[in-house]
Design an enzyme around this catalytic site. Sequence first.
Site, PDB file in Angstrom:
ATOM      1  N   ILE A 177       1.162   4.444   2.261  1.00  0.00           N
ATOM      2  CA  ILE A 177       2.146   4.206   3.655  1.00  0.00           C
ATOM      3  C   ILE A 177       3.146   2.964   3.553  1.00  0.00           C
ATOM      4  CG2 ILE A 177       2.261   4.836   5.862  1.00  0.00           C
ATOM      5  CD1 ILE A 177      -0.975   6.133   5.238  1.00  0.00           C
TER       6      ILE A 177
ATOM      7  N   GLY B 199      -3.520  -3.016  -2.247  1.00  0.00           N
ATOM      8  CA  GLY B 199      -1.967  -2.388  -2.996  1.00  0.00           C
ATOM      9  C   GLY B 199      -1.567  -2.933  -4.464  1.00  0.00           C
TER      10      GLY B 199
ATOM     11  N   GLY C 298       0.632  -1.001  -0.048  1.00  0.00           N
ATOM     12  CA  GLY C 298       0.272   0.145  -0.143  1.00  0.00           C
ATOM     13  C   GLY C 298       0.763   1.594  -0.081  1.00  0.00           C
TER      14      GLY C 298
ATOM     15  N   TYR D 147     -16.102   3.697   8.679  1.00  0.00           N
ATOM     16  CA  TYR D 147     -14.238   3.443   8.210  1.00  0.00           C
ATOM     17  C   TYR D 147     -14.660   3.948  10.300  1.00  0.00           C
ATOM     18  CZ  TYR D 147      -9.543   4.511   7.730  1.00  0.00           C
ATOM     19  OH  TYR D 147      -8.399   4.601   7.878  1.00  0.00           O
TER      20      TYR D 147
ATOM     21  N   LYS E 117     -12.194   1.625  12.702  1.00  0.00           N
ATOM     22  CA  LYS E 117     -11.173   1.705  13.136  1.00  0.00           C
ATOM     23  C   LYS E 117     -10.557   1.745  15.174  1.00  0.00           C
ATOM     24  CE  LYS E 117      -7.808   1.325  10.280  1.00  0.00           C
ATOM     25  NZ  LYS E 117      -6.842   0.858   9.997  1.00  0.00           N
TER      26      LYS E 117
ATOM     27  N   ASP F  90       0.742  -8.276   1.906  1.00  0.00           N
ATOM     28  CA  ASP F  90      -0.153  -7.698   0.745  1.00  0.00           C
ATOM     29  C   ASP F  90      -1.473  -8.756   0.251  1.00  0.00           C
ATOM     30  OD1 ASP F  90      -0.249  -4.129   0.257  1.00  0.00           O
ATOM     31  OD2 ASP F  90      -1.768  -5.976  -0.535  1.00  0.00           O
TER      32      ASP F  90
END
Length: 323
Positions: free
Chosen positions: A12, A36, A10, A148, A152, A31
């Site tokens: 980051i 990604g 991905g 989202y 999280k 991954d």
Amino acid sequence: MKYLVTGAAGFIGSHLCTRLAARGDEVWGLDDLSKGKLENIEHLLPNTNFHFVPGAITGEEVRELVAKSDIIYHLAAVVGVKHYVEDPAKVIEVNVCQTLRLLELAWQLGKKVIFTSTSEIYGKNSEVPFHEDANRVYGPSSADRWCYAVSKSAAEHLCFHYARRGLPLVILRYFNVYGPGADTSAYGGVATRFINQALNNEPLTVHGDGSQTRCFTYVDDIVGGTLEAGSRQEAEGKIFNLGHRRETSILELAQLILAVSGIKGEIVFQPYEEFYGPYYEDIPRRVPDLSAAEEILGYRPKVSLEEGLEKTIKWYRDKAIRK
Ligand code: UDP
């Protein structure tokens, strides 16, 4: 040191793997390539200390990867606002259920986890800047945008569940990260989307009136803070905002991208609903309180927005030439 990075291909994750591998550390990059891209880590493949492992967190081999790592950087997630309104089930499955599996494995095997969370977690709390202890303020569950933040949030609760049972753990909340390799599609963040529009001579699409704000943070600064979080024992058991203090409106960002790139592009205003459909709600302001990261991680973002945009625009221009 030996590291497992999930979401290695991905945006980051690939920058993090690059920095870890350059230090000479041994890195396993996991991954499933659902979001990604292999091109993000292609430059790392010749390194003997970087091992790409294609697959999901649910895969059989993950226990073994956790077992041989000292620290796990868990970055794999479904990120991108259009995904939230189009497929909340996937967001929750990946961000919550897969995180639960990884935390359980890390806890069983006694391995430290750096969990990457998000500034989205504060929702539409109007009291900026957001301290890590600030309240989370969300809209109704019929507005899928919030899935989202909820995913999280749930993952952070899982983190604390295991931390209280002895898992060494750090939670990082990233604020609007941009830089080379970020998704330029409609599913990516606004900065690289605008850059892509400008470079393709398309109008920059500002949603609403463009007065909503974000604090854009260059990826190198984020990766620096992330590495510090992994190496400082005093960070364990804590949450840190990682971002930049400069608050920029979306309209200002569009104007800045045109100014920095020297492109005489057009800015148009687009209604939210036309882009996201009916299940969206925006966040008016998002600003980090960085005092905890400064004090405990020694975090100091070094890249100004102008400099970061300049580097990012150059990278995408060079990429277009390479093609
Ligand atoms: N945005 C915009 N034009 C675009 C994409 C996004 O004006 O083409 C706006 C979006 O509505 C939001 C802000 O930019 O107000 C930041 O959006 P992004 O998708 O980067 O993520 P967020 O910070 O909302 O998680």
